[in-house]
Scaffold this motif. Structure first.
Motif, PDB file in Angstrom:
ATOM      1  N   TYR A  85       0.843  -1.203   0.000  1.00 30.90           N
ATOM      2  CA  TYR A  85       0.000   0.000   0.000  1.00 30.90           C
ATOM      3  C   TYR A  85       0.875   1.249   0.000  1.00 30.90           C
ATOM      4  CZ  TYR A  85      -4.704   1.943   0.763  1.00 30.90           C
ATOM      5  OH  TYR A  85      -5.909   2.566   0.613  1.00 30.90           O
ATOM      6  N   ALA A  86       1.953   1.245   0.799  1.00 30.54           N
ATOM      7  CA  ALA A  86       2.848   2.400   0.865  1.00 30.54           C
ATOM      8  C   ALA A  86       3.526   2.633  -0.482  1.00 30.54           C
ATOM      9  CB  ALA A  86       3.887   2.193   1.961  1.00 30.54           C
ATOM     10  N   ARG A  87       3.915   1.568  -1.158  1.00 31.46           N
ATOM     11  CA  ARG A  87       4.524   1.729  -2.486  1.00 31.46           C
ATOM     12  C   ARG A  87       3.545   2.349  -3.468  1.00 31.46           C
ATOM     13  NH1 ARG A  87       7.126  -3.308  -1.310  1.00 31.46           N
ATOM     14  NH2 ARG A  87       5.418  -4.455  -2.329  1.00 31.46           N
ATOM     15  N   HIS A  88       2.263   2.000  -3.329  1.00 31.07           N
ATOM     16  CA  HIS A  88       1.246   2.611  -4.191  1.00 31.07           C
ATOM     17  C   HIS A  88       1.150   4.121  -3.942  1.00 31.07           C
ATOM     18  CE1 HIS A  88      -2.546   3.310  -6.268  1.00 31.07           C
ATOM     19  NE2 HIS A  88      -3.047   3.806  -5.157  1.00 31.07           N
ATOM     20  N   ILE A  89       1.194   4.516  -2.681  1.00 29.64           N
ATOM     21  CA  ILE A  89       1.143   5.946  -2.354  1.00 29.64           C
ATOM     22  C   ILE A  89       2.355   6.664  -2.921  1.00 29.64           C
ATOM     23  CG2 ILE A  89       1.195   7.618  -0.458  1.00 29.64           C
ATOM     24  CD1 ILE A  89      -0.370   5.619   1.219  1.00 29.64           C
ATOM     25  N   VAL A  90       3.537   6.048  -2.791  1.00 31.26           N
ATOM     26  CA  VAL A  90       4.754   6.652  -3.341  1.00 31.26           C
ATOM     27  C   VAL A  90       4.661   6.772  -4.851  1.00 31.26           C
ATOM     28  CG1 VAL A  90       7.231   6.299  -3.667  1.00 31.26           C
ATOM     29  CG2 VAL A  90       6.203   5.866  -1.427  1.00 31.26           C
ATOM     30  N   LYS A  91       4.067   5.779  -5.495  1.00 34.65           N
ATOM     31  CA  LYS A  91       3.914   5.815  -6.946  1.00 34.65           C
ATOM     32  C   LYS A  91       3.014   6.965  -7.381  1.00 34.65           C
ATOM     33  CE  LYS A  91       2.567   2.885 -10.857  1.00 34.65           C
ATOM     34  NZ  LYS A  91       2.048   1.535 -11.266  1.00 34.65           N
ATOM     35  N   VAL A  92       2.000   7.265  -6.576  1.00 31.62           N
ATOM     36  CA  VAL A  92       1.051   8.322  -6.926  1.00 31.62           C
ATOM     37  C   VAL A  92       1.559   9.701  -6.514  1.00 31.62           C
ATOM     38  CG1 VAL A  92      -1.286   9.212  -6.525  1.00 31.62           C
ATOM     39  CG2 VAL A  92      -0.911   6.751  -6.778  1.00 31.62           C
ATOM     40  N   ASP A  93       2.058   9.812  -5.285  1.00 30.71           N
ATOM     41  CA  ASP A  93       2.411  11.122  -4.731  1.00 30.71           C
ATOM     42  C   ASP A  93       3.902  11.312  -4.473  1.00 30.71           C
ATOM     43  OD1 ASP A  93      -0.117  12.135  -4.752  1.00 30.71           O
ATOM     44  OD2 ASP A  93      -0.568  11.697  -2.660  1.00 30.71           O
ATOM     45  N   GLY A  94       4.712  10.305  -4.706  1.00 27.89           N
ATOM     46  CA  GLY A  94       6.117  10.416  -4.371  1.00 27.89           C
ATOM     47  C   GLY A  94       6.354  10.099  -2.900  1.00 27.89           C
ATOM     48  N   LYS A  95       7.626  10.067  -2.495  1.00 26.48           N
ATOM     49  CA  LYS A  95       7.952   9.713  -1.115  1.00 26.48           C
ATOM     50  C   LYS A  95       7.392  10.718  -0.115  1.00 26.48           C
ATOM     51  CE  LYS A  95      12.155   7.131  -2.238  1.00 26.48           C
ATOM     52  NZ  LYS A  95      13.623   7.013  -2.054  1.00 26.48           N
ATOM     53  N   ARG A  96       7.332  11.985  -0.500  1.00 29.04           N
ATOM     54  CA  ARG A  96       6.767  13.001   0.396  1.00 29.04           C
ATOM     55  C   ARG A  96       5.290  12.756   0.653  1.00 29.04           C
ATOM     56  NH1 ARG A  96       8.230  19.016  -1.265  1.00 29.04           N
ATOM     57  NH2 ARG A  96       7.024  19.294   0.642  1.00 29.04           N
ATOM     58  N   GLY A  97       4.651  12.030  -0.267  1.00 29.46           N
ATOM     59  CA  GLY A  97       3.236  11.748  -0.097  1.00 29.46           C
ATOM     60  C   GLY A  97       2.934  10.897   1.116  1.00 29.46           C
ATOM     61  N   LEU A  98       3.930  10.124   1.583  1.00 24.98           N
ATOM     62  CA  LEU A  98       3.720   9.309   2.776  1.00 24.98           C
ATOM     63  C   LEU A  98       3.565  10.161   4.029  1.00 24.98           C
ATOM     64  CD1 LEU A  98       6.286   6.421   2.186  1.00 24.98           C
ATOM     65  CD2 LEU A  98       3.797   6.228   2.178  1.00 24.98           C
ATOM     66  N   PHE A  99       3.891  11.445   3.942  1.00 28.24           N
ATOM     67  CA  PHE A  99       3.832  12.317   5.113  1.00 28.24           C
ATOM     68  C   PHE A  99       2.753  13.394   4.968  1.00 28.24           C
ATOM     69  CE2 PHE A  99       8.021  10.451   4.948  1.00 28.24           C
ATOM     70  CZ  PHE A  99       8.209  10.022   6.256  1.00 28.24           C
ATOM     71  N   ARG A 100       1.762  13.104   4.150  1.00 30.02           N
ATOM     72  CA  ARG A 100       0.613  13.996   4.024  1.00 30.02           C
ATOM     73  C   ARG A 100      -0.096  14.100   5.383  1.00 30.02           C
ATOM     74  NH1 ARG A 100      -3.344  14.987  -0.330  1.00 30.02           N
ATOM     75  NH2 ARG A 100      -2.106  13.611  -1.672  1.00 30.02           N
ATOM     76  N   ARG A 186      -8.300  13.054  -4.389  1.00 33.34           N
ATOM     77  CA  ARG A 186      -7.347  14.015  -4.949  1.00 33.34           C
ATOM     78  C   ARG A 186      -7.797  15.453  -4.710  1.00 33.34           C
ATOM     79  NH1 ARG A 186      -3.489  11.397  -4.477  1.00 33.34           N
ATOM     80  NH2 ARG A 186      -2.302  12.838  -5.798  1.00 33.34           N
ATOM     81  N   GLU A 187      -8.433  15.694  -3.552  1.00 34.48           N
ATOM     82  CA  GLU A 187      -8.874  17.051  -3.216  1.00 34.48           C
ATOM     83  C   GLU A 187      -7.729  17.870  -2.617  1.00 34.48           C
ATOM     84  OE1 GLU A 187     -12.622  14.453  -2.092  1.00 34.48           O
ATOM     85  OE2 GLU A 187     -10.474  14.349  -1.662  1.00 34.48           O
ATOM     86  N   VAL A 188      -7.941  19.170  -2.569  1.00 34.19           N
ATOM     87  CA  VAL A 188      -6.983  20.089  -1.934  1.00 34.19           C
ATOM     88  C   VAL A 188      -7.743  21.045  -1.006  1.00 34.19           C
ATOM     89  CG1 VAL A 188      -5.210  19.960  -3.723  1.00 34.19           C
ATOM     90  CG2 VAL A 188      -7.102  21.596  -3.956  1.00 34.19           C
ATOM     91  N   LYS A 189      -8.850  20.574  -0.475  1.00 33.07           N
ATOM     92  CA  LYS A 189      -9.695  21.422   0.362  1.00 33.07           C
ATOM     93  C   LYS A 189      -8.977  21.838   1.639  1.00 33.07           C
ATOM     94  CE  LYS A 189     -14.254  21.489   2.574  1.00 33.07           C
ATOM     95  NZ  LYS A 189     -15.521  20.744   2.805  1.00 33.07           N
ATOM     96  N   TYR A 190      -8.235  20.919   2.239  1.00 30.93           N
ATOM     97  CA  TYR A 190      -7.482  21.213   3.462  1.00 30.93           C
ATOM     98  C   TYR A 190      -5.998  21.221   3.117  1.00 30.93           C
ATOM     99  CZ  TYR A 190     -11.953  20.043   5.608  1.00 30.93           C
ATOM    100  OH  TYR A 190     -13.281  20.008   5.947  1.00 30.93           O
TER     101      TYR A 190
END
Length: 330
Positions: A85-100, A186-190
């Motif tokens: 699951y974490a690799r999927h997040i990295v694939k979509v958002d990059g490594k920084r995406g894990l710290f959203r 894929r929202e940016v509301k917050y």
């Protein structure tokens, strides 16, 4: 030492913090600062795990299940584990995406640590001004009533600290949860802490910062009382003083009880997190992921009917639900 493991760690520390510890305010402030730094570091290190867990809790399964075998050798469907699951997040958002959502979580963690420290100081000042005669250390089985009374008082103080810190830190917890589940739609509301505070206040009022706080507090209270009392009774009645390893066993009793009770009270954590993101304008809080809940009791009953009260409690060997496994896999 019949009730040693049933007491909070601070109750077992001798006056002055132990040998060589000075009671000065400078040392106390330094210790508090160290706890804040350690808490923030732990929150940052564990954030990817909490992030994946939250996405699983809300029911987001972007990857198909895979065929595996259980311990009996039977073919079953497994959902992706944490690393997949974490690799999927990295694939979509990059490594920084894990710290959203990390920033509001760090603030929440800091607020919780500082609040607990201040409540603890306030309690110490009260005890100094109004000393309680029956709060002396009790370790003899003959004094069970006094010993149990001490456990109850210590647990009451611990519950007060936990409840106050939970209420103070919960608004940032809500913001962190909502920032993380934006991954689904894929929202940016917050997009920031301060803009999120303004948005929540405008759309939901002051109560919007405390959605989901009740099940969290209920779970915390049940956890504390059951963990401390069970550990106390086990150490007192089940562990024989004549046993050579009695002190070792008692030192681990509360730890084991904590693991067991955290599993039993997990549904309260799940319901609280789902309520924090429900009907907030994000895809994760709306159908088909979940109906609009009228209360946390409504959420609990819905999850119970679906057999999903422990959804997200494990991130390894996740069995696919029955509806996903209703087709042949041979």
């Amino acid at each position: 030492m019949a009730d040693a493991a049933a007491l909070p760690s601070e109750a077992l520390t001798p006056p002055g913090g132990g040998p060589g510890a000075g009671p000065g305010p400078g040392r106390a402030e330094g210790a508090e600062g160290l706890f804040v730094v350690l808490g923030a570091g732990l929150a940052a290190a564990s954030h990817p795990l909490l992030y994946v867990k939250l996405l699983v809790q809300v029911g987001h399964e972007p990857l198909p299940p895979t065929i595996g075998r259980n311990v009996l050798g039977k073919k079953v469907l497994y959902l992706p584990g944490f690393f997949t699951y974490a690799r999927h997040i990295v694939k979509v958002d990059g490594k920084r995406g894990l710290f959203r959502g990390l920033t509001p979580r760090l603030i929440s963690s800091t607020l919780s640590t500082v609040t607990r420290g201040n409540v603890k100081k306030f309690r110490a000042q009260l005890l100094k001004a109004f000393p309680l005669e029956d709060m002396e250390h009790v370790s003899n089985k003959d004094d069970m009533k006094t010993s149990l009374r001490k456990v109850v008082k210590e647990t009451s103080h611990e519950m007060m600290m936990q409840c106050v810190s939970r209420v103070v830190s919960h608004p940032l917890h809500v913001i962190s949860m909502r920032c993380m589940v934006q991954f689904i739609g894929r929202e940016v509301k917050y997009s920031g802490v301060f803009s999120a505070i303004v948005r929540i206040f405008k759309e939901e009022g002051i109560l919007g910062f405390f959605v989901g706080v009740v099940p969290h507090i209920v779970g915390d209270v049940i956890f504390l009382w059951c963990c401390n009392l069970l550990a106390h009774f086990i150490n007192t009645y089940a562990v024989d003083d004549n046993f050579s390893q009695a002190s070792v066993i008692r030192s681990y009793t509360k730890f084991v009880m904590g693991i067991a009770m955290s599993m039993l009270t997990y549904p309260f954590l799940l319901v609280g997190d789902l309520m924090a993101v429900n009907n907030c304008g994000l895809r994760a809080g709306l159908p088909p992921y979940a109906p609009v809940f009228t209360s946390w009791i409504h959420c609990w009953r819905y999850l119970s009917a679906q057999g999903q009260l422990f959804r997200g409690s494990s991130l390894v060997f996740r069995r696919a639900p029955m509806q996903a496994a209703c087709f042949p896999i041979d």
